[in-house]
Design a protein around this motif. Structure first.
Motif, PDB file in Angstrom:
ATOM      1  N   TRP A  11       0.838  -1.204   0.000  1.00 39.80           N
ATOM      2  CA  TRP A  11       0.000   0.000   0.000  1.00 39.80           C
ATOM      3  C   TRP A  11       0.866   1.244   0.000  1.00 39.80           C
ATOM      4  O   TRP A  11       1.805   1.354   0.783  1.00 39.80           O
ATOM      5  CB  TRP A  11      -0.920  -0.010   1.216  1.00 39.80           C
ATOM      6  CG  TRP A  11      -1.955  -1.079   1.136  1.00 39.80           C
ATOM      7  CD1 TRP A  11      -1.842  -2.356   1.614  1.00 39.80           C
ATOM      8  CD2 TRP A  11      -3.236  -0.985   0.524  1.00 39.80           C
ATOM      9  NE1 TRP A  11      -2.985  -3.054   1.334  1.00 39.80           N
ATOM     10  CE2 TRP A  11      -3.865  -2.239   0.669  1.00 39.80           C
ATOM     11  CE3 TRP A  11      -3.923   0.036  -0.133  1.00 39.80           C
ATOM     12  CZ2 TRP A  11      -5.133  -2.502   0.181  1.00 39.80           C
ATOM     13  CZ3 TRP A  11      -5.192  -0.221  -0.610  1.00 39.80           C
ATOM     14  CH2 TRP A  11      -5.785  -1.476  -0.461  1.00 39.80           C
TER      15      TRP A  11
ATOM     16  N   LEU B  29      -1.192   8.101  -0.669  1.00 43.31           N
ATOM     17  CA  LEU B  29      -1.526   8.900  -1.850  1.00 43.31           C
ATOM     18  C   LEU B  29      -1.801  10.358  -1.497  1.00 43.31           C
ATOM     19  O   LEU B  29      -1.216  11.264  -2.076  1.00 43.31           O
ATOM     20  CB  LEU B  29      -2.738   8.271  -2.547  1.00 43.31           C
ATOM     21  CG  LEU B  29      -3.334   9.036  -3.715  1.00 43.31           C
ATOM     22  CD1 LEU B  29      -2.291   9.312  -4.781  1.00 43.31           C
ATOM     23  CD2 LEU B  29      -4.495   8.267  -4.305  1.00 43.31           C
TER      24      LEU B  29
ATOM     25  N   ALA C   2      -7.440   9.208  -8.429  1.00 44.16           N
ATOM     26  CA  ALA C   2      -8.364   8.835  -7.355  1.00 44.16           C
ATOM     27  C   ALA C   2      -9.426   9.911  -7.242  1.00 44.16           C
ATOM     28  O   ALA C   2      -9.132  11.106  -7.367  1.00 44.16           O
ATOM     29  CB  ALA C   2      -7.621   8.679  -6.034  1.00 44.16           C
TER      30      ALA C   2
ATOM     31  N   THR D 220     -12.366   5.820  -4.967  1.00 42.31           N
ATOM     32  CA  THR D 220     -11.994   4.803  -5.944  1.00 42.31           C
ATOM     33  C   THR D 220     -10.858   5.371  -6.791  1.00 42.31           C
ATOM     34  O   THR D 220     -10.690   6.593  -6.888  1.00 42.31           O
ATOM     35  CB  THR D 220     -13.171   4.410  -6.867  1.00 42.31           C
ATOM     36  OG1 THR D 220     -13.761   5.601  -7.409  1.00 42.31           O
ATOM     37  CG2 THR D 220     -14.218   3.631  -6.106  1.00 42.31           C
ATOM     38  N   ALA D 221     -10.098   4.484  -7.412  1.00 41.60           N
ATOM     39  CA  ALA D 221      -8.984   4.930  -8.249  1.00 41.60           C
ATOM     40  C   ALA D 221      -8.891   4.033  -9.482  1.00 41.60           C
ATOM     41  O   ALA D 221      -9.251   2.850  -9.442  1.00 41.60           O
ATOM     42  CB  ALA D 221      -7.669   4.903  -7.473  1.00 41.60           C
TER      43      ALA D 221
ATOM     44  N   CYS E 122      -7.989   0.915  -3.318  1.00 38.91           N
ATOM     45  CA  CYS E 122      -7.751   2.052  -2.420  1.00 38.91           C
ATOM     46  C   CYS E 122      -8.197   1.700  -1.015  1.00 38.91           C
ATOM     47  O   CYS E 122      -9.057   0.846  -0.819  1.00 38.91           O
ATOM     48  CB  CYS E 122      -8.561   3.265  -2.856  1.00 38.91           C
ATOM     49  SG  CYS E 122      -7.998   4.006  -4.347  1.00 38.91           S
ATOM     50  N   SER E 123      -7.635   2.407  -0.065  1.00 39.81           N
ATOM     51  CA  SER E 123      -8.073   2.279   1.324  1.00 39.81           C
ATOM     52  C   SER E 123      -7.876   3.623   2.004  1.00 39.81           C
ATOM     53  O   SER E 123      -6.990   4.392   1.622  1.00 39.81           O
ATOM     54  CB  SER E 123      -7.233   1.199   2.022  1.00 39.81           C
ATOM     55  OG  SER E 123      -7.653   1.057   3.364  1.00 39.81           O
ATOM     56  N   GLU E 124      -8.707   3.887   2.978  1.00 34.64           N
ATOM     57  CA  GLU E 124      -8.566   5.111   3.764  1.00 34.64           C
ATOM     58  C   GLU E 124      -8.375   4.736   5.216  1.00 34.64           C
ATOM     59  O   GLU E 124      -9.179   3.966   5.760  1.00 34.64           O
ATOM     60  CB  GLU E 124      -9.852   5.956   3.659  1.00 34.64           C
ATOM     61  CG  GLU E 124      -9.812   6.998   2.614  1.00 34.64           C
ATOM     62  CD  GLU E 124     -11.033   7.914   2.671  1.00 34.64           C
ATOM     63  OE1 GLU E 124     -12.143   7.431   2.389  1.00 34.64           O
ATOM     64  OE2 GLU E 124     -10.858   9.097   2.993  1.00 34.64           O
TER      65      GLU E 124
ATOM     66  N   VAL F 254      -5.393   8.490   2.388  1.00 38.55           N
ATOM     67  CA  VAL F 254      -5.805   7.582   1.313  1.00 38.55           C
ATOM     68  C   VAL F 254      -4.573   6.829   0.820  1.00 38.55           C
ATOM     69  O   VAL F 254      -3.513   7.434   0.608  1.00 38.55           O
ATOM     70  CB  VAL F 254      -6.451   8.363   0.145  1.00 38.55           C
ATOM     71  CG1 VAL F 254      -6.784   7.435  -1.021  1.00 38.55           C
ATOM     72  CG2 VAL F 254      -7.697   9.098   0.618  1.00 38.55           C
ATOM     73  N   TYR F 255      -4.713   5.531   0.634  1.00 36.17           N
ATOM     74  CA  TYR F 255      -3.637   4.675   0.129  1.00 36.17           C
ATOM     75  C   TYR F 255      -4.097   3.975  -1.141  1.00 36.17           C
ATOM     76  O   TYR F 255      -5.290   3.737  -1.314  1.00 36.17           O
ATOM     77  CB  TYR F 255      -3.291   3.585   1.156  1.00 36.17           C
ATOM     78  CG  TYR F 255      -2.747   4.110   2.459  1.00 36.17           C
ATOM     79  CD1 TYR F 255      -1.388   4.148   2.709  1.00 36.17           C
ATOM     80  CD2 TYR F 255      -3.621   4.555   3.458  1.00 36.17           C
ATOM     81  CE1 TYR F 255      -0.896   4.627   3.912  1.00 36.17           C
ATOM     82  CE2 TYR F 255      -3.136   5.033   4.663  1.00 36.17           C
ATOM     83  CZ  TYR F 255      -1.778   5.071   4.890  1.00 36.17           C
ATOM     84  OH  TYR F 255      -1.295   5.553   6.075  1.00 36.17           O
ATOM     85  N   TRP F 256      -3.163   3.642  -2.006  1.00 28.56           N
ATOM     86  CA  TRP F 256      -3.473   2.774  -3.143  1.00 28.56           C
ATOM     87  C   TRP F 256      -2.564   1.562  -3.083  1.00 28.56           C
ATOM     88  O   TRP F 256      -1.484   1.607  -2.491  1.00 28.56           O
ATOM     89  CB  TRP F 256      -3.334   3.511  -4.475  1.00 28.56           C
ATOM     90  CG  TRP F 256      -1.948   3.909  -4.865  1.00 28.56           C
ATOM     91  CD1 TRP F 256      -1.251   5.012  -4.458  1.00 28.56           C
ATOM     92  CD2 TRP F 256      -1.078   3.197  -5.755  1.00 28.56           C
ATOM     93  NE1 TRP F 256      -0.014   5.034  -5.030  1.00 28.56           N
ATOM     94  CE2 TRP F 256       0.127   3.938  -5.842  1.00 28.56           C
ATOM     95  CE3 TRP F 256      -1.200   2.021  -6.496  1.00 28.56           C
ATOM     96  CZ2 TRP F 256       1.206   3.535  -6.630  1.00 28.56           C
ATOM     97  CZ3 TRP F 256      -0.130   1.620  -7.294  1.00 28.56           C
ATOM     98  CH2 TRP F 256       1.052   2.380  -7.348  1.00 28.56           C
TER      99      TRP F 256
END
Ligand code: FES
Length: 124
Positions: free
Chosen positions: A6, A9, A37, A45-46, A104-106, A111-113
């Motif tokens: 991860w 972002l 994103a 979403t990305a 993606c995750s928050e 925010v991460y990709w």
């Protein structure tokens, strides 16, 4: 806890519903290109910045993907509309095809990709 696949972002507050995207450098299938994103109905979403119709970048100005209504992602070249939640084309020349999704995750306001076998971070 997110593992090393991860990549951070942006801050969660950088993405507003129907607002401007955050662009980021990726290597997809061995090519350097951009991911983007967005936030829609609260969810991030990305996707790879590549239309499902012709392999062209989609934004009409850097980071501007939503149509005027803020409901759909729109390709600037031929006007295809995509569902922000899953990248599926719902109108235009590539109906039924989808954008290439990036996970993606928050967490804690960040925010991460996620990298994958064909999707790598660009190291400068
Ligand atoms: S290149 Fe996107 S709709 Fe044609």
């Amino acid at each position: 806890m997110l593992d090393s696949s991860w990549q951070p972002l942006c801050a969660s507050t950088d993405l507003q519903n129907g607002g401007r995207a955050v662009l980021f450098d990726i290597r997809y299938g061995g090519q350097t290109c951009l991911g983007f994103a967005v936030r829609h109905e609260g969810a991030v979403t990305a996707y790879v910045n590549r239309c499902a119709h012709v392999a062209m970048e989609m934004d009409w100005r850097p980071g501007h993907f939503f149509d005027e209504s803020g409901r759909w992602l729109m390709c600037a070249t031929h006007g295809a509309l995509f569902e922000p939640a899953n990248g599926q084309c719902v109108a235009g020349p590539c109906v039924g095809r989808s954008l290439i999704s990036i996970s993606c995750s928050e967490q804690n306001g960040v925010v991460y990709w996620q990298t994958a076998h064909n999707l790598e971070a660009v190291v400068f």
